[in-house]
Design a protein around this motif. Sequence first.
Motif, PDB file in Angstrom:
ATOM      1  N   ILE A   2      35.565  12.196  35.090  1.00 26.24           N
ATOM      2  CA  ILE A   2      36.094  12.701  33.830  1.00 26.24           C
ATOM      3  C   ILE A   2      35.734  11.717  32.723  1.00 26.24           C
ATOM      4  CG2 ILE A   2      38.165  13.382  32.568  1.00 26.24           C
ATOM      5  CD1 ILE A   2      39.502  13.831  35.292  1.00 26.24           C
ATOM      6  N   LYS A   3      35.160  12.226  31.645  1.00 26.95           N
ATOM      7  CA  LYS A   3      34.836  11.406  30.484  1.00 26.95           C
ATOM      8  C   LYS A   3      35.750  11.800  29.343  1.00 26.95           C
ATOM      9  CE  LYS A   3      31.042   9.939  27.485  1.00 26.95           C
ATOM     10  NZ  LYS A   3      29.610  10.115  27.133  1.00 26.95           N
ATOM     11  N   ASP A   4      36.439  10.815  28.770  1.00 27.58           N
ATOM     12  CA  ASP A   4      37.452  11.057  27.745  1.00 27.58           C
ATOM     13  C   ASP A   4      36.986  10.442  26.430  1.00 27.58           C
ATOM     14  OD1 ASP A   4      39.688  11.351  26.215  1.00 27.58           O
ATOM     15  OD2 ASP A   4      41.018  10.186  27.498  1.00 27.58           O
ATOM     16  N   ARG A  39      42.055  15.191  22.314  1.00 28.44           N
ATOM     17  CA  ARG A  39      40.983  14.476  23.000  1.00 28.44           C
ATOM     18  C   ARG A  39      39.978  15.468  23.570  1.00 28.44           C
ATOM     19  NH1 ARG A  39      41.216   9.271  21.687  1.00 28.44           N
ATOM     20  NH2 ARG A  39      40.028   8.768  23.566  1.00 28.44           N
ATOM     21  N   ARG A  40      38.710  15.079  23.571  1.00 32.75           N
ATOM     22  CA  ARG A  40      37.647  15.867  24.196  1.00 32.75           C
ATOM     23  C   ARG A  40      37.367  15.254  25.568  1.00 32.75           C
ATOM     24  NH1 ARG A  40      32.857  18.646  22.075  1.00 32.75           N
ATOM     25  NH2 ARG A  40      33.554  18.076  19.991  1.00 32.75           N
ATOM     26  N   LYS A  41      37.419  16.076  26.625  1.00 29.51           N
ATOM     27  CA  LYS A  41      37.192  15.571  27.974  1.00 29.51           C
ATOM     28  C   LYS A  41      36.100  16.372  28.667  1.00 29.51           C
ATOM     29  CE  LYS A  41      41.720  13.510  28.868  1.00 29.51           C
ATOM     30  NZ  LYS A  41      42.840  13.385  29.829  1.00 29.51           N
ATOM     31  N   LYS A  42      35.234  15.661  29.374  1.00 28.80           N
ATOM     32  CA  LYS A  42      34.175  16.294  30.146  1.00 28.80           C
ATOM     33  C   LYS A  42      34.507  16.183  31.632  1.00 28.80           C
ATOM     34  CE  LYS A  42      30.487  15.510  26.767  1.00 28.80           C
ATOM     35  NZ  LYS A  42      29.139  14.924  26.518  1.00 28.80           N
ATOM     36  N   TYR A  43      34.434  17.313  32.326  1.00 31.15           N
ATOM     37  CA  TYR A  43      34.754  17.369  33.750  1.00 31.15           C
ATOM     38  C   TYR A  43      33.507  17.791  34.530  1.00 31.15           C
ATOM     39  CZ  TYR A  43      39.663  17.286  32.306  1.00 31.15           C
ATOM     40  OH  TYR A  43      40.877  16.930  31.761  1.00 31.15           O
ATOM     41  N   GLU A 114      33.544  21.134  29.483  1.00 31.25           N
ATOM     42  CA  GLU A 114      34.099  20.293  28.427  1.00 31.25           C
ATOM     43  C   GLU A 114      35.358  20.964  27.901  1.00 31.25           C
ATOM     44  OE1 GLU A 114      32.458  17.719  24.598  1.00 31.25           O
ATOM     45  OE2 GLU A 114      31.246  19.345  25.455  1.00 31.25           O
ATOM     46  N   GLU A 117      41.863  18.677  24.964  1.00 32.25           N
ATOM     47  CA  GLU A 117      43.239  18.482  25.417  1.00 32.25           C
ATOM     48  C   GLU A 117      44.101  18.094  24.224  1.00 32.25           C
ATOM     49  OE1 GLU A 117      45.968  15.625  28.329  1.00 32.25           O
ATOM     50  OE2 GLU A 117      43.786  15.589  28.499  1.00 32.25           O
TER      51      GLU A 117
END
Length: 223
Positions: A2-4, A39-43, A114, A117
């Motif tokens: 996960i990239k936050d 927040r933008r998160k990449k999964y 993406e 959150e």
Amino acid sequence: MIKDTKIGVKGMEVWKKSPLFHGMTEQKIEEILMQEQCRRKKYEKGTFVFLEGDVPKSLFLLIQGKVTISQSTMSGRRILLTDITRSGDLFGEVYLFIGKEAYDMDAQAVEDSEVLEIAGEIPRVLWQNMLEIFAKKAYLMNQKVKVLGCASIREKIVRYLFERKNTDGTIRGNLVREEMAEYMNVTRPSLSRELGSMQKEGILEIQGRDIRIADWEKFEMYL
């Protein structure tokens, strides 16, 4: 993995299309997105956004990719509740409003995805749009309950197709058998056999992923 990252305002077209920001100016959307709680998160594919038993603290909005919402039965079987596939669609938001202490379902990225959150208290300016989203989801859930409440696979198929038909009796691009089987809580082989039987009986015509209701009288017998 996960990239936050901080959300910023990149991708305004996604935000403007989302029902969460319906009717808002770009300036107002930017004000909301620039708040620290966004927040933008990449999964990566296979990563869970949240798990059954996790404490709800956020609502989520799909930016791109695909997230599946599912639930485990007592026997360990997975039941598909819904797929989040459209950019701008929300998931997980209801838990912030009903006081549930833990999620009773999982949200998993089934392809690289993406997600936006929004953690903590939801900005008051979004409340009216949230009410409209809840109403629409309640309606869609009611449609699914009707399908799951049917006694036979054929009745489930008929109810499923009836809710998705066009005015000419066609259902175009919706015949993804694995997704249909999960939605109806039946096995894919059982679904395929019943669809084949309905085609042989002249009730349905199936071409690839398209379906046409060929005999309305027979079809409506199972509603």
